[in-house]
Scaffold this active site. Structure first.
Site, PDB file in Angstrom:
ATOM      1  N   HIS A  51       0.852  -1.183   0.000  1.00 37.04           N
ATOM      2  CA  HIS A  51       0.000   0.000   0.000  1.00 37.04           C
ATOM      3  C   HIS A  51       0.891   1.238   0.000  1.00 37.04           C
ATOM      4  O   HIS A  51       2.063   1.176   0.403  1.00 37.04           O
ATOM      5  CB  HIS A  51      -0.895   0.008   1.238  1.00 37.04           C
ATOM      6  CG  HIS A  51      -1.963  -1.039   1.196  1.00 37.04           C
ATOM      7  ND1 HIS A  51      -3.054  -0.989   2.036  1.00 37.04           N
ATOM      8  CD2 HIS A  51      -2.113  -2.151   0.446  1.00 37.04           C
ATOM      9  CE1 HIS A  51      -3.843  -2.035   1.792  1.00 37.04           C
ATOM     10  NE2 HIS A  51      -3.278  -2.753   0.831  1.00 37.04           N
ATOM     11  N   GLU A  53       1.053   3.867   1.881  1.00 37.25           N
ATOM     12  CA  GLU A  53       1.604   4.240   3.182  1.00 37.25           C
ATOM     13  C   GLU A  53       2.800   3.360   3.552  1.00 37.25           C
ATOM     14  O   GLU A  53       3.829   3.868   4.025  1.00 37.25           O
ATOM     15  CB  GLU A  53       0.531   4.135   4.281  1.00 37.25           C
ATOM     16  CG  GLU A  53      -0.650   5.060   4.088  1.00 37.25           C
ATOM     17  CD  GLU A  53      -1.792   4.435   3.279  1.00 37.25           C
ATOM     18  OE1 GLU A  53      -2.916   4.952   3.382  1.00 37.25           O
ATOM     19  OE2 GLU A  53      -1.555   3.443   2.557  1.00 37.25           O
ATOM     20  N   CYS A  81      -5.802   1.972   5.872  1.00 31.70           N
ATOM     21  CA  CYS A  81      -6.484   0.742   6.296  1.00 31.70           C
ATOM     22  C   CYS A  81      -5.872   0.289   7.630  1.00 31.70           C
ATOM     23  O   CYS A  81      -4.826   0.819   8.047  1.00 31.70           O
ATOM     24  CB  CYS A  81      -6.315  -0.338   5.224  1.00 31.70           C
ATOM     25  SG  CYS A  81      -4.647  -1.024   5.125  1.00 31.70           S
ATOM     26  N   CYS A  84      -2.104  -0.488   7.409  1.00 32.12           N
ATOM     27  CA  CYS A  84      -1.278   0.722   7.297  1.00 32.12           C
ATOM     28  C   CYS A  84      -1.286   1.505   8.600  1.00 32.12           C
ATOM     29  O   CYS A  84      -0.257   2.034   9.018  1.00 32.12           O
ATOM     30  CB  CYS A  84      -1.751   1.578   6.129  1.00 32.12           C
ATOM     31  SG  CYS A  84      -1.454   0.784   4.537  1.00 32.12           S
TER      32      CYS A  84
END
Length: 155
Positions: A51, A53, A81, A84
């Protein structure tokens, strides 16, 4: 502050154009200086942990030669999420600033856990600062670009 979110947005747009992953970008900042800007690369790397992040945290930690990113802020085009959020917590990042919400991307078919950052902060009794809906309109435009793609994949 806007320039940091716009950096995350630009990175997300690059990721979309390259087919690297979904419409997500992140920027890690310390003392007003950008340490890392990255986008989602789940599809490109075939790795569900890539992801935006996480990718930005990896680069920032490498740059600082430390896992401890105390005093850093992370700008994310979408609310991080739970995976993250946990990485942000473990990295000791002090502030999350995000544009669109988990609900916004869930409605587009992304496989999100419907647990907000505010809830995770409360459960964990964290002092982490959270700023919601920052540059929301610009971040929503990213999602609209994603919506207009003929070939896309949600995960």
């Amino acid at each position: 502050m806007k320039k940091f979110m716009h950096g995350a947005i630009q990175s997300a747009e690059i990721g979309i154009k390259r087919g690297a992953g979904g419409p997500f970008g992140a920027c890690v900042v310390k003392n007003g200086k950008i340490l890392a800007v990255n986008h989602n690369s789940v599809l490109k790397k075939k790795d569900p942990t890539c992801h935006a992040e996480i990718e930005a945290i990896r680069v920032a930690a490498k740059k600082l030669k430390s896992f401890d990113l105390s005093g850093c802020e992370i700008y994310s085009t979408t609310e991080p999420c739970p995976m993250c959020f946990s990485a942000i917590h473990w990295a000791r990042i002090s502030t999350i600033i995000y544009g669109t919400s988990i609900a916004d991307v869930s409605r587009r078919g992304f496989n999100e856990l419907a647990v907000s950052n505010s809830t995770l902060k409360k459960i964990g009794r964290l002092k982490l600062k959270i700023k919601k809906s920052f540059e929301r309109k610009a971040c929503l435009q990213l999602l609209k670009k994603w919506d207009s793609l003929d070939s896309k994949r949600t995960y």
